[in-house]
Write an enzyme that holds these catalytic residues in place. Structure first.
Site, PDB file in Angstrom:
ATOM      1  N   ASP A   1       0.719  -1.175  -0.012  1.00 20.00           N
ATOM      2  CA  ASP A   1      -0.027   0.001  -0.145  1.00 20.00           C
ATOM      3  C   ASP A   1       0.854   1.118  -0.056  1.00 20.00           C
ATOM      4  O   ASP A   1       2.148   1.366   0.463  1.00 20.00           O
ATOM      5  CB  ASP A   1      -0.733   0.086   1.242  1.00 20.00           C
ATOM      6  CG  ASP A   1      -1.824  -1.130   1.036  1.00 20.00           C
ATOM      7  OD1 ASP A   1      -2.119  -1.681   0.116  1.00 20.00           O
ATOM      8  OD2 ASP A   1      -2.223  -1.413   2.373  1.00 20.00           O
TER       9      ASP A   1
HETATM   10  N1  URA Z   1      -1.356  -5.840   3.792  1.00 22.88           N
HETATM   11  C1  URA Z   1      -1.826  -4.708   3.730  1.00 22.88           C
HETATM   12  O1  URA Z   1      -2.776  -4.344   4.217  1.00 22.88           O
HETATM   13  N2  URA Z   1      -0.984  -3.621   3.121  1.00 22.88           N
HETATM   14  C2  URA Z   1       0.153  -3.951   2.544  1.00 22.88           C
HETATM   15  O2  URA Z   1       0.683  -3.118   1.904  1.00 22.88           O
HETATM   16  C3  URA Z   1       0.370  -5.496   2.466  1.00 22.88           C
HETATM   17  C4  URA Z   1      -0.226  -6.281   3.168  1.00 22.88           C
END
Ligand code: URA
Length: 240
Positions: A103
């Site tokens: 993310d």
């Molecule tokens: N899980 C998440 O919620 N975000 C990420 O970036 C990776 C795994």
């Protein structure tokens, strides 16, 4: 492959700079001077030299990045900065892409390569490649959460997660944890904690398969994988 691309990929400068080298007669293919940037060569069988020095061709690059917050795990975006924008041209010209997504607000280990086969191997749901995250959670994480994650929890769309390993490092008004999952659903870690009524405040990936984040890398920094790291990763399917 075009001779100008081959030379750009092997560090002889931008396509424009390479064109000048060609024009100057510095480049030979199988002992014959080549001036046409469009000429096709086979890097595996043709002998290419620049000023008499043999060109060592490489097809793939493998980079480990400590992804900072605020950049997208994508190759390009019209509005926002991507992890590829953080690469020097010497690497970007290989047209690499991030293996899987973190993310925008997640930090940590991101493998960036142009090796589609390795990427596929690491991302294939059939391979169950483990990914471990460090996270700070907004409340007290308990053994009941560990048990729930081991069983699998139901996400907001009804999906039941595969067994995951939760390691509580510090439990209190906010908690530090490590979570290992073997799948990669969208926002998976955040949604798993939401499933037990908690919220992720900070998230960082620390490993993917046999590859561990090099803690020497500052946020936004990257380096090439060592031959050992690459070998382990490539033979990874036997490990899981
Ligand atoms: N899980 C998440 O919620 N975000 C990420 O970036 C990776 C795994």
């Amino acid at each position: 492959m075009r001779i100008d691309k081959l030379l750009a990929n092997t560090g002889y400068g931008s396509r424009k700079e390479v064109k000048l080298l060609l024009k100057a007669g510095a480049v030979k293919v199988n002992e014959v001077i080549v001036k046409d940037a469009k000429k096709h060569v086979d890097p595996n069988s043709d002998h290419v030299t620049v000023h008499g020095v043999p060109v060592e061709y490489r097809e793939y690059i493998y980079l480990m990045m400590n992804k900072p917050q605020g950049v997208l795990s994508a190759t390009e975006d019209h509005h926002q900065k991507t992890v590829i924008d953080l690469l020097e041209l010497d690497y970007a010209q290989f047209e690499p892409f991030p293996v899987g997504r973190l993310d925008k607000d997640t930090e940590g280990l991101l493998l960036i390569t142009n090796d589609g086969q390795l990427a596929h191997q690491l991302l294939s749901p059939k391979k169950h490649v483990p990914k471990t995250y460090f996270a700070v959670i907004n409340s007290e994480v308990t053994e009941a959460d560990s048990a729930a994650f081991r069983q699998g929890v139901e996400l907001d769309d009804g999906y039941l997660t595969k067994p995951a390993e939760l390691n509580i490092l510090k439990s209190g008004p906010t908690s530090d944890i490590e979570l290992t999952i073997t799948e990669g659903k969208f926002h998976q870690v955040k949604r798993m904690f939401e499933a037990v009524g908690k919220r992720v405040l900070y998230l960082k990936r620390i490993s993917m398969g046999t590859l561990y984040l090099d803690e020497e890398l500052e946020l936004g920094e990257y380096r090439e994988l060592t031959p050992e790291e690459l070998k382990m990763l490539q033979s990874g399917q036997e490990v899981y």
